[in-house]
Write a protein that holds these residues in place. Structure first.
Motif, PDB file in Angstrom:
ATOM      1  N   ARG A  91      38.380  26.765  44.089  1.00  0.00           N
ATOM      2  CA  ARG A  91      38.315  26.194  42.997  1.00  0.00           C
ATOM      3  C   ARG A  91      38.000  25.339  42.196  1.00  0.00           C
ATOM      4  NH1 ARG A  91      41.825  28.013  39.102  1.00  0.00           N
ATOM      5  NH2 ARG A  91      42.170  26.386  37.095  1.00  0.00           N
ATOM      6  N   LYS A 110      34.128  25.381  42.323  1.00  0.00           N
ATOM      7  CA  LYS A 110      34.221  26.172  40.654  1.00  0.00           C
ATOM      8  C   LYS A 110      33.615  25.268  39.941  1.00  0.00           C
ATOM      9  CE  LYS A 110      35.464  30.196  42.419  1.00  0.00           C
ATOM     10  NZ  LYS A 110      36.956  31.439  42.926  1.00  0.00           N
ATOM     11  N   ASP A 114      40.668  31.993  38.067  1.00  0.00           N
ATOM     12  CA  ASP A 114      39.672  32.131  38.671  1.00  0.00           C
ATOM     13  C   ASP A 114      39.064  32.988  38.679  1.00  0.00           C
ATOM     14  OD1 ASP A 114      40.817  29.940  40.473  1.00  0.00           O
ATOM     15  OD2 ASP A 114      41.388  31.185  41.653  1.00  0.00           O
ATOM     16  N   ASN A 115      39.401  33.894  37.832  1.00  0.00           N
ATOM     17  CA  ASN A 115      38.420  35.216  37.536  1.00  0.00           C
ATOM     18  C   ASN A 115      37.852  34.575  36.267  1.00  0.00           C
ATOM     19  OD1 ASN A 115      37.858  37.398  37.073  1.00  0.00           O
ATOM     20  ND2 ASN A 115      38.441  38.243  35.716  1.00  0.00           N
ATOM     21  N   HIS A 116      38.136  33.296  35.227  1.00  0.00           N
ATOM     22  CA  HIS A 116      37.213  32.907  34.635  1.00  0.00           C
ATOM     23  C   HIS A 116      36.349  32.384  34.670  1.00  0.00           C
ATOM     24  CE1 HIS A 116      36.041  32.610  30.036  1.00  0.00           C
ATOM     25  NE2 HIS A 116      36.917  30.807  31.073  1.00  0.00           N
ATOM     26  N   LEU A 117      37.263  31.299  36.208  1.00  0.00           N
ATOM     27  CA  LEU A 117      35.733  30.614  36.663  1.00  0.00           C
ATOM     28  C   LEU A 117      34.497  31.784  37.007  1.00  0.00           C
ATOM     29  CD1 LEU A 117      38.079  27.806  38.320  1.00  0.00           C
ATOM     30  CD2 LEU A 117      36.964  27.507  35.532  1.00  0.00           C
ATOM     31  N   ASP A 118      35.265  32.370  38.089  1.00  0.00           N
ATOM     32  CA  ASP A 118      33.944  33.808  38.225  1.00  0.00           C
ATOM     33  C   ASP A 118      32.820  34.015  37.022  1.00  0.00           C
ATOM     34  OD1 ASP A 118      34.968  33.026  40.291  1.00  0.00           O
ATOM     35  OD2 ASP A 118      36.118  34.701  40.793  1.00  0.00           O
ATOM     36  N   GLN A 119      33.552  34.640  35.968  1.00  0.00           N
ATOM     37  CA  GLN A 119      32.920  34.908  35.140  1.00  0.00           C
ATOM     38  C   GLN A 119      31.977  33.690  34.447  1.00  0.00           C
ATOM     39  OE1 GLN A 119      32.356  38.034  34.766  1.00  0.00           O
ATOM     40  NE2 GLN A 119      34.141  38.121  35.827  1.00  0.00           N
ATOM     41  N   ILE A 159      30.689  31.044  36.142  1.00  0.00           N
ATOM     42  CA  ILE A 159      29.095  31.056  37.283  1.00  0.00           C
ATOM     43  C   ILE A 159      28.341  32.251  37.436  1.00  0.00           C
ATOM     44  CG2 ILE A 159      28.693  31.206  39.587  1.00  0.00           C
ATOM     45  CD1 ILE A 159      32.065  29.320  40.490  1.00  0.00           C
ATOM     46  N   LYS A 160      29.003  33.197  37.329  1.00  0.00           N
ATOM     47  CA  LYS A 160      28.022  34.375  37.027  1.00  0.00           C
ATOM     48  C   LYS A 160      26.969  34.062  35.535  1.00  0.00           C
ATOM     49  CE  LYS A 160      31.515  38.191  38.871  1.00  0.00           C
ATOM     50  NZ  LYS A 160      31.607  39.347  38.561  1.00  0.00           N
ATOM     51  N   ASN A 220      24.569  31.794  36.291  1.00  0.00           N
ATOM     52  CA  ASN A 220      23.837  31.956  36.898  1.00  0.00           C
ATOM     53  C   ASN A 220      22.571  33.250  36.482  1.00  0.00           C
ATOM     54  OD1 ASN A 220      24.541  31.081  39.331  1.00  0.00           O
ATOM     55  ND2 ASN A 220      26.025  32.674  39.891  1.00  0.00           N
TER      56      ASN A 220
END
Length: 62
Positions: free
Chosen positions: A3, A6, A28-33, A35-36, A39
């Protein structure tokens, strides 16, 4: 990626993209979104990429 990593990665792009979220409050899901999304946005740039950004990030020992 932890975390903390991220959040550090997203913050390294803070000025380049308009990210208005309080990252400490995000799931964590929002952080992943986020990052995507970063990218995807930087894939269009010729001289900027995530690998170089991570390479020059400040490292904090645990």
């Amino acid at each position: 990626m932890s975390r903390f990593e991220k959040i550090a990665f997203i913050q390294s792009f803070w000025n380049m993209f308009s990210i208005n979220d309080n990252l400490n409050q995000c799931s964590d899901n929002h952080l992943d979104q986020l990052i995507k999304s970063i990218n995807k946005q930087i894939s269009g740039y010729q001289y900027i990429n995530a690998i170089l950004q991570v390479k020059f990030m400040t490292i904090f020992p645990n």
